[in-house]
Scaffold this motif. Structure first.
Motif, PDB file in Angstrom:
ATOM      1  N   GLU B 174       0.835  -1.211   0.000  1.00  0.00           N
ATOM      2  CA  GLU B 174       0.000   0.000   0.000  1.00  0.00           C
ATOM      3  C   GLU B 174       0.869   1.260   0.000  1.00  0.00           C
ATOM      4  OE1 GLU B 174      -2.711  -0.087   3.289  1.00  0.00           O
ATOM      5  OE2 GLU B 174      -3.377  -2.085   2.766  1.00  0.00           O
ATOM      6  N   MET B 175       1.928   1.210   0.803  1.00  0.00           N
ATOM      7  CA  MET B 175       2.824   2.369   0.887  1.00  0.00           C
ATOM      8  C   MET B 175       3.477   2.636  -0.473  1.00  0.00           C
ATOM      9  SD  MET B 175       3.837   4.573   3.137  1.00  0.00           S
ATOM     10  CE  MET B 175       3.499   3.786   4.705  1.00  0.00           C
ATOM     11  N   ARG B 176       3.851   1.537  -1.136  1.00  0.00           N
ATOM     12  CA  ARG B 176       4.474   1.665  -2.455  1.00  0.00           C
ATOM     13  C   ARG B 176       3.496   2.338  -3.420  1.00  0.00           C
ATOM     14  NH1 ARG B 176       5.246  -3.876  -4.906  1.00  0.00           N
ATOM     15  NH2 ARG B 176       6.325  -4.265  -2.954  1.00  0.00           N
ATOM     16  N   GLY B 177       2.255   1.860  -3.388  1.00  0.00           N
ATOM     17  CA  GLY B 177       1.239   2.451  -4.262  1.00  0.00           C
ATOM     18  C   GLY B 177       0.995   3.918  -3.938  1.00  0.00           C
ATOM     19  N   LEU B 178       0.999   4.198  -2.628  1.00  0.00           N
ATOM     20  CA  LEU B 178       0.766   5.579  -2.193  1.00  0.00           C
ATOM     21  C   LEU B 178       1.874   6.500  -2.707  1.00  0.00           C
ATOM     22  CD1 LEU B 178      -0.879   7.551  -0.422  1.00  0.00           C
ATOM     23  CD2 LEU B 178       0.543   6.864   1.509  1.00  0.00           C
ATOM     24  N   MET B 179       3.110   6.018  -2.606  1.00  0.00           N
ATOM     25  CA  MET B 179       4.243   6.829  -3.078  1.00  0.00           C
ATOM     26  C   MET B 179       4.101   7.123  -4.573  1.00  0.00           C
ATOM     27  SD  MET B 179       6.094   7.289  -0.421  1.00  0.00           S
ATOM     28  CE  MET B 179       4.766   7.009   0.733  1.00  0.00           C
ATOM     29  N   ARG B 180       3.717   6.104  -5.299  1.00  0.00           N
ATOM     30  CA  ARG B 180       3.559   6.278  -6.754  1.00  0.00           C
ATOM     31  C   ARG B 180       2.452   7.287  -7.053  1.00  0.00           C
ATOM     32  NH1 ARG B 180       4.089   0.043  -8.202  1.00  0.00           N
ATOM     33  NH2 ARG B 180       6.319  -0.075  -8.588  1.00  0.00           N
ATOM     34  N   ASP B 181       1.338   7.140  -6.320  1.00  0.00           N
ATOM     35  CA  ASP B 181       0.205   8.045  -6.550  1.00  0.00           C
ATOM     36  C   ASP B 181       0.585   9.486  -6.233  1.00  0.00           C
ATOM     37  OD1 ASP B 181      -1.232   5.861  -7.253  1.00  0.00           O
ATOM     38  OD2 ASP B 181      -2.337   5.695  -5.351  1.00  0.00           O
ATOM     39  N   LEU B 182       1.302   9.639  -5.116  1.00  0.00           N
ATOM     40  CA  LEU B 182       1.698  10.996  -4.715  1.00  0.00           C
ATOM     41  C   LEU B 182       2.642  11.604  -5.745  1.00  0.00           C
ATOM     42  CD1 LEU B 182       2.294  10.360  -0.898  1.00  0.00           C
ATOM     43  CD2 LEU B 182       0.394  11.601  -1.927  1.00  0.00           C
ATOM     44  N   SER B 183       3.555  10.780  -6.203  1.00  0.00           N
ATOM     45  CA  SER B 183       4.514  11.252  -7.209  1.00  0.00           C
ATOM     46  C   SER B 183       3.781  11.622  -8.507  1.00  0.00           C
ATOM     47  CB  SER B 183       5.554  10.170  -7.466  1.00  0.00           C
ATOM     48  OG  SER B 183       6.407  10.567  -8.504  1.00  0.00           O
ATOM     49  N   ALA B 184       2.821  10.770  -8.874  1.00  0.00           N
ATOM     50  CA  ALA B 184       2.053  11.040 -10.097  1.00  0.00           C
ATOM     51  C   ALA B 184       1.254  12.333  -9.969  1.00  0.00           C
ATOM     52  CB  ALA B 184       1.108   9.866 -10.372  1.00  0.00           C
ATOM     53  N   ALA B 185       0.875  12.652  -8.728  1.00  0.00           N
ATOM     54  CA  ALA B 185       0.110  13.877  -8.498  1.00  0.00           C
ATOM     55  C   ALA B 185       1.014  15.110  -8.423  1.00  0.00           C
ATOM     56  CB  ALA B 185      -0.696  13.749  -7.211  1.00  0.00           C
ATOM     57  N   GLY B 186       2.330  14.884  -8.580  1.00  0.00           N
ATOM     58  CA  GLY B 186       3.243  16.026  -8.618  1.00  0.00           C
ATOM     59  C   GLY B 186       4.041  16.240  -7.348  1.00  0.00           C
ATOM     60  N   MET B 187       3.832  15.385  -6.354  1.00  0.00           N
ATOM     61  CA  MET B 187       4.577  15.553  -5.101  1.00  0.00           C
ATOM     62  C   MET B 187       5.972  14.949  -5.249  1.00  0.00           C
ATOM     63  SD  MET B 187       3.371  14.327  -1.304  1.00  0.00           S
ATOM     64  CE  MET B 187       1.772  15.097  -1.408  1.00  0.00           C
ATOM     65  N   THR B 188       6.959  15.597  -4.695  1.00  0.00           N
ATOM     66  CA  THR B 188       8.319  15.061  -4.682  1.00  0.00           C
ATOM     67  C   THR B 188       8.502  14.299  -3.370  1.00  0.00           C
ATOM     68  OG1 THR B 188       9.041  16.993  -5.910  1.00  0.00           O
ATOM     69  CG2 THR B 188      10.755  15.656  -4.870  1.00  0.00           C
ATOM     70  N   VAL B 189       9.017  13.087  -3.472  1.00  0.00           N
ATOM     71  CA  VAL B 189       9.138  12.251  -2.279  1.00  0.00           C
ATOM     72  C   VAL B 189      10.595  11.848  -2.080  1.00  0.00           C
ATOM     73  CG1 VAL B 189       8.368  10.134  -1.134  1.00  0.00           C
ATOM     74  CG2 VAL B 189       6.818  11.318  -2.691  1.00  0.00           C
ATOM     75  N   VAL B 190      11.104  12.089  -0.880  1.00  0.00           N
ATOM     76  CA  VAL B 190      12.434  11.593  -0.506  1.00  0.00           C
ATOM     77  C   VAL B 190      12.211  10.465   0.482  1.00  0.00           C
ATOM     78  CG1 VAL B 190      14.609  12.124   0.650  1.00  0.00           C
ATOM     79  CG2 VAL B 190      13.573  13.805  -0.885  1.00  0.00           C
ATOM     80  N   LEU B 191      12.767   9.326   0.125  1.00  0.00           N
ATOM     81  CA  LEU B 191      12.459   8.106   0.868  1.00  0.00           C
ATOM     82  C   LEU B 191      13.759   7.520   1.411  1.00  0.00           C
ATOM     83  CD1 LEU B 191       9.787   6.552   1.178  1.00  0.00           C
ATOM     84  CD2 LEU B 191      10.419   5.250  -0.834  1.00  0.00           C
ATOM     85  N   SER B 192      13.893   7.490   2.721  1.00  0.00           N
ATOM     86  CA  SER B 192      15.060   6.840   3.308  1.00  0.00           C
ATOM     87  C   SER B 192      14.631   5.459   3.769  1.00  0.00           C
ATOM     88  CB  SER B 192      15.555   7.670   4.493  1.00  0.00           C
ATOM     89  OG  SER B 192      16.441   6.914   5.264  1.00  0.00           O
ATOM     90  N   SER B 193      15.343   4.450   3.332  1.00  0.00           N
ATOM     91  CA  SER B 193      14.937   3.100   3.705  1.00  0.00           C
ATOM     92  C   SER B 193      16.102   2.144   3.559  1.00  0.00           C
ATOM     93  CB  SER B 193      13.786   2.639   2.806  1.00  0.00           C
ATOM     94  OG  SER B 193      13.438   1.315   3.084  1.00  0.00           O
ATOM     95  N   HIS B 194      15.992   1.041   4.292  1.00  0.00           N
ATOM     96  CA  HIS B 194      16.977  -0.039   4.126  1.00  0.00           C
ATOM     97  C   HIS B 194      16.391  -1.191   3.327  1.00  0.00           C
ATOM     98  CE1 HIS B 194      19.015   1.794   7.771  1.00  0.00           C
ATOM     99  NE2 HIS B 194      19.874   1.875   6.788  1.00  0.00           N
TER     100      HIS B 194
END
Lengths: 338, 335
Positions: B174-194
């Protein structure tokens, strides 16, 4: 202003704030209720009965005294040698009971005198609300730091000093509101106790003015305690910092310094004790005496005296509170938030 | 493309009487373009969280330049804070407030409409549990709440530190989908993860940090390609020809690792060269496959944090760019 109202809401929503407010209300209500039962309004009949009782006590004392003198005289007549040890010099004739020794008021039930006694109850009220202000003030900001709430808020409002200042303003406003509202109820409660279970005689406009000034000093001390607790918890970024500091100040000031000045025979040692200034703030002044300056062997003595005024208390307490607040704001401005 | 986030030469030094001087950030650079999902990777203690905290005004840097949405930080932070949503490290909330109270207070502080709280609660799947105290939440639910708090402002730049931490597999998807949706809507996302597999799936570009310095950056494909080292797997029609093929390729300057039934080549610019060299010797290939690397192997290589049997790597043991012996400063990826 939105942040200020948010902080007011946050503070009022906190479980500890609500719990302590309920406990404070219960505590104050219990004191007032219990006190209302212990006070009894004096009727003419009660005063007359007390007079009769004290007259009777006087008569009994006179009979006892006469019997004792007679016994002593009889013993002397028998040739007893120890009458002075048993009955006193002159068979105790010098100890005849006097009517004024049997004041009828001693036989009266306790009656609350609003004018004379309410200032003491302002101090009781201030102590209870100051404790509330201390715990709420310390935990409000301490919990914000330790749970990460402060960091979250700073992500929304990056002006650190404005955030801390607004939180302090919200705390002081809340404490002021609680003090004023409860103070009004406290005054009303004791006035009613005086009116219906005691006396409100001689309560002039000047008395009300004096009570008002006492109340203002009480509110000032409550706000100062709340602000200091807030500052200490913010400095240590934990509620326990303020509680620890309070315990340390109590141990050092009230126990350590008292012992040290007693051991070193420092004149007017209590002037170094913090509670002296709190007391002076309430009582308008505190007189300290140095009995070491007296040589009682040479007769009566007027010991050296030092007066601590409420203005001096305001200076000492104000400087202390200002130092704590400046430290907290400086720390907020300079330190990293990890 | 315009940069939403720019960091140049960022420095943060901690001084301690006991532990001496430690450079948490040592001239770190980073650039995130508008509309991207950007992965920010690094081993533990490499400076990721310090970078994010510094960027968000929680830590004072000792030097360097930072800008968000074209505005210089930290001076312009109050102005841009309303356009940056962030969670840093583990989610932290007052345990006795409900999720709705928590978000409601933030919304009020940010002068946002109340219905925005319900919108983000719905978005992160906490709608039906919003009235419960946060202390009763699982780590994954707290993580969802943290993401909700970051989304509350409907920011232009969303910074998420380990957003998938504690999430169940469904939650991660769900989080992955959310990130994609937000990005598609024009939001820039910085994601720190391991979770590097996730980063590889979600992100358009990455920055890799090690000991406070950038060791690689760019679009994910380019970073992978740049560090694939031209690996190629070769099979011959006759396994018995493998020794001769090894000798021939080695003479041609290609690094060869012999396996029982195939050869692994590295440093191959053009796979067609391999085919030609072997054909000239009468050796015919049955398989010639460029071997794709994944982000995890590139990360481990760049940061020198791959486990070594018999050794216990300490947290500060990773690649430091610019120091003798570090192999990560080649090409255009160095700091």
């Amino acid at each position: 202003m939105s942040l200020y109202f948010t902080e007011l809401r946050r503070l009022s929503k906190r479980r500890l704030t609500r719990l302590l407010l309920v406990l404070l209300l219960l505590g104050l209500a219990t004191v007032a209720t219990a006190f209302s039962f212990s006070s009894h309004q004096l009727s003419k009949e009660t005063v007359a009965a007390a007079q009769v009782e004290s007259d009777a006590q006087y008569q009994r004392a006179m009979e006892d005294w006469k019997k004792t003198v007679a016994d002593c005289d009889a013993a002397k007549a028998r040739g007893d040698q120890d009458t002075e040890e048993r009955y006193g010099p002159n068979c105790g004739r010098d100890w005849q009971p006097q009517p004024e020794m049997f004041d009828p008021k001693w036989n009266l039930p306790y009656q609350f005198d609003f004018r004379a006694e309410f200032p003491m109850f302002i101090a009781v009220f201030a102590g209870a609300v100051a404790l509330f202000a201390f715990i709420v003030g310390a935990s409000y900001v301490g919990a914000e730091w330790s749970t990460g709430g402060m960091m979250n808020l700073l992500l929304w409002r990056p002006k650190r000093l404005a955030v801390l200042g607004t939180k302090l303003a919200a705390l002081l406003t809340t404490v002021l509101g609680v003090s004023l509202v409860l103070g009004a109820f406290w005054t009303l409660a004791f006035w009613l106790i005086g009116r219906y279970r005691g006396t409100t005689a001689k309560v002039t406009a000047g008395v009300w003015q004096s009570i008002g000034l006492d109340g203002l000093r009480a509110v000032g001390l409550i706000l100062l305690v709340g602000a200091v607790a807030f500052a200490l918890a913010s400095l240590g970024r934990h509620t326990a910092m303020a509680l620890g500091a309070a315990v340390a100040v109590f141990a050092i000031s009230e126990i350590g310094i008292r012992i040290a000045v007693a051991v070193l025979s420092v004149p007017f040692g209590d002037r170094y004790v913090l509670s002296t200034y709190a007391q002076s703030w309430f009582m308008k002044k505190v007189e300290l005496f140095d009995y070491d300056t007296c040589q009682f062997a040479k007769g009566a003595c007027e010991p050296a005296k030092l007066v601590v005024t409420w203005q001096q208390s305001a200076l000492v307490l104000g400087v202390g509170a200002a130092a704590a607040l400046i430290g907290a704001f400086w720390s907020m401005r300079r330190r990293d938030i990890a | 493309m315009s940069a939403v986030l720019e960091i140049e030469g960022l420095r943060k030094t901690y001084r301690s009487r006991k532990r001496g001087v430690r450079h948490a950030l040592d001239g770190f650079d980073m650039r995130v373009e508008a509309g991207q999902v950007h992965g920010f990777l690094g081993p533990n203690g490499s400076g990721k969280t310090t970078t994010l905290r510094t960027l968000l005004g929680l830590i004072r840097p000792n030097g360097g330049r930072m800008a968000i949405l074209g505005q210089e930080l930290p001076q312009a932070l109050p102005a841009v804070a309303g356009q940056v949503g962030a969670i840093v490290e583990s989610p932290q909330f007052f345990p006795h407030f409900s999720a709705r109270d928590t978000l409601g207070l933030l919304a009020q502080a940010g002068e946002l409409p109340k219905q925005r709280v319900d919108e983000v609660l719905e978005l992160v799947g906490l709608r039906d549990r919003a009235g419960e105290r946060v202390k009763t939440y699982s780590l994954g639910m707290k993580q969802r709440l943290a993401v909700a708090s970051a989304l509350l402002k409907n920011p232009k730049l969303l910074i998420l530190d380990e957003p998938a931490n504690g999430l169940d597999p469904g939650g991660i998807r769900e989080m992955r989908g959310l990130m994609r949706d937000l990005s598609a809507a024009g939001m820039t996302v910085v994601l720190s993860s391991h979770i590097l597999g996730e980063i590889q799936l979600i992100c358009d570009s990455v920055t890799i940090i090690s000991l406070g310095r950038r060791v690689a950056f760019g679009p994910v494909d380019e970073v992978l390609a740049a560090h694939s080292q031209g690996a190629v797997r070769v099979r011959l029609e006759a396994v018995t020809d493998l020794p001769q093929a090894t000798e021939t390729l080695t003479r041609a300057g290609i690094r060869v690792t012999a396996e029982p039934d195939h050869l692994m080549l590295s440093g191959v610019d053009k796979p067609a060269t391999v085919s030609r060299v072997l054909a000239e010797q009468g050796l015919y290939v049955s398989e010639l496959t460029p071997v794709a690397v994944d982000l995890e192997s590139v990360f481990l290589e760049l940061t020198a944090t791959a486990p070594v049997p018999g050794q216990h790597r300490q947290v500060d043991q990773s690649t430091k760019v610019g120091e003798p012996g570090s192999g990560a400063t080649t090409g255009g990826w160095g700091a």
